[in-house]
Motif scaffolding. Structure first.
Motif, PDB file in Angstrom:
ATOM      1  N   PRO A 104      38.350  39.694  41.521  1.00  0.00           N
ATOM      2  CA  PRO A 104      38.063  38.479  41.011  1.00  0.00           C
ATOM      3  C   PRO A 104      36.890  38.211  40.932  1.00  0.00           C
ATOM      4  N   GLN A 106      35.304  35.112  41.646  1.00  0.00           N
ATOM      5  CA  GLN A 106      34.707  34.800  42.624  1.00  0.00           C
ATOM      6  C   GLN A 106      34.464  35.292  44.174  1.00  0.00           C
ATOM      7  N   ASP A 144      43.173  35.788  46.234  1.00  0.00           N
ATOM      8  CA  ASP A 144      42.805  35.478  44.739  1.00  0.00           C
ATOM      9  C   ASP A 144      43.021  36.572  44.004  1.00  0.00           C
ATOM     10  N   LYS A 145      42.961  37.804  44.470  1.00  0.00           N
ATOM     11  CA  LYS A 145      43.202  39.213  43.721  1.00  0.00           C
ATOM     12  C   LYS A 145      44.467  38.960  42.831  1.00  0.00           C
ATOM     13  N   PRO A 146      44.607  39.188  41.595  1.00  0.00           N
ATOM     14  CA  PRO A 146      45.972  38.873  40.874  1.00  0.00           C
ATOM     15  C   PRO A 146      46.950  40.035  41.270  1.00  0.00           C
TER      16      PRO A 146
END
Length: 225
Positions: A104, A106, A144-146
């Protein structure tokens, strides 16, 4: 997530004294709680993989049946199979592998590299026979990795990872996952697949992305049976 020595002994079909011996002499990670050893499931799986000890896959199944977890093939498709990844040592190889990851925006790649190196400092992630499974010690770093993924890299040249069998690493699986549960699921699936003769044979043939995904799909199909 914590198990006592007797629970581990029953699941691995060993005497409890064997588990205690592994803790005291073979560096199986454990903590003493009121005089009894407690073993984290992630630590158990990592240690067992490093020592070529097969663990039952159902031990690490998700507790909730309504949650869909990725198959090995799906995780490999998400992470990709990469051939001839360059690097002259562990640092440069891991840096090049991190640059291949679909992180991601960020997520700072250099910070992830630092965490991976810190994990290696605790103990090698090489599992023997030229294979390593580097991963972050705390998967929540990638929350936060999808989607979870396993990135498979065939190295341009073998690299010393300090493996117990002394063999340099030529094949590297990088695990990235958003939660501890998913991390444990992927690690257990991969560890079990590496004991499958057909899957290992496919890995040893060549860097063949299509063939490896097909081998992973076959492995999952056989596992379900």
């Amino acid at each position: 997530m914590l198990m006592n020595a007797s629970e581990v002994a029953r699941l691995l079909k060993k005497d409890e004294s064997t588990i205690v011996k592994w803790i005291k002499k073979e560096k199986l990670p454990a903590v003493l709680v009121r005089g009894n050893y407690r073993i984290n499931r992630v630590d158990l799986l990592e240690w067992a993989t490093e020592h070529s000890i097969t663990v039952p896959p159902e031990l690490f199944a998700a507790a909730e049946a309504d949650v869909t977890l990725p198959t090995l093939a799906e995780a490999l498709e998400a992470g990709g199979v990469h051939c001839s990844v360059p690097g002259d040592d562990k640092l440069s190889v891991l840096r090049n592998v991190v640059n291949l990851l679909k992180l991601p925006p960020q997520m700072d790649p250099e910070f992830l590299l630092q965490v991976l190196l810190a994990r290696e400092a605790i103990g090698t992630t090489a599992v023997g026979d030229g294979i390593a499974i580097p991963h972050v010690r705390n998967p929540i770093l990638l929350q936060d990795k999808p989607s979870p993924a396993i990135t498979l890299c065939f190295l341009e040249k073998p690299i010393d990872f300090g493996a117990l069998d002394g063999k340099p690493v030529r094949i590297l699986f990088m695990l990235t996952s958003p939660t501890v549960r998913v991390h444990l699921h992927l690690l257990s699936r991969l560890a079990y697949a590496l004991h499958d003769p057909q899957f290992r044979a496919t890995l040893n043939l060549a860097c063949d992305p299509v063939g490896i995904i097909e081998a992973a799909t076959r492995f999952e199909r056989e596992l379900r049976r």
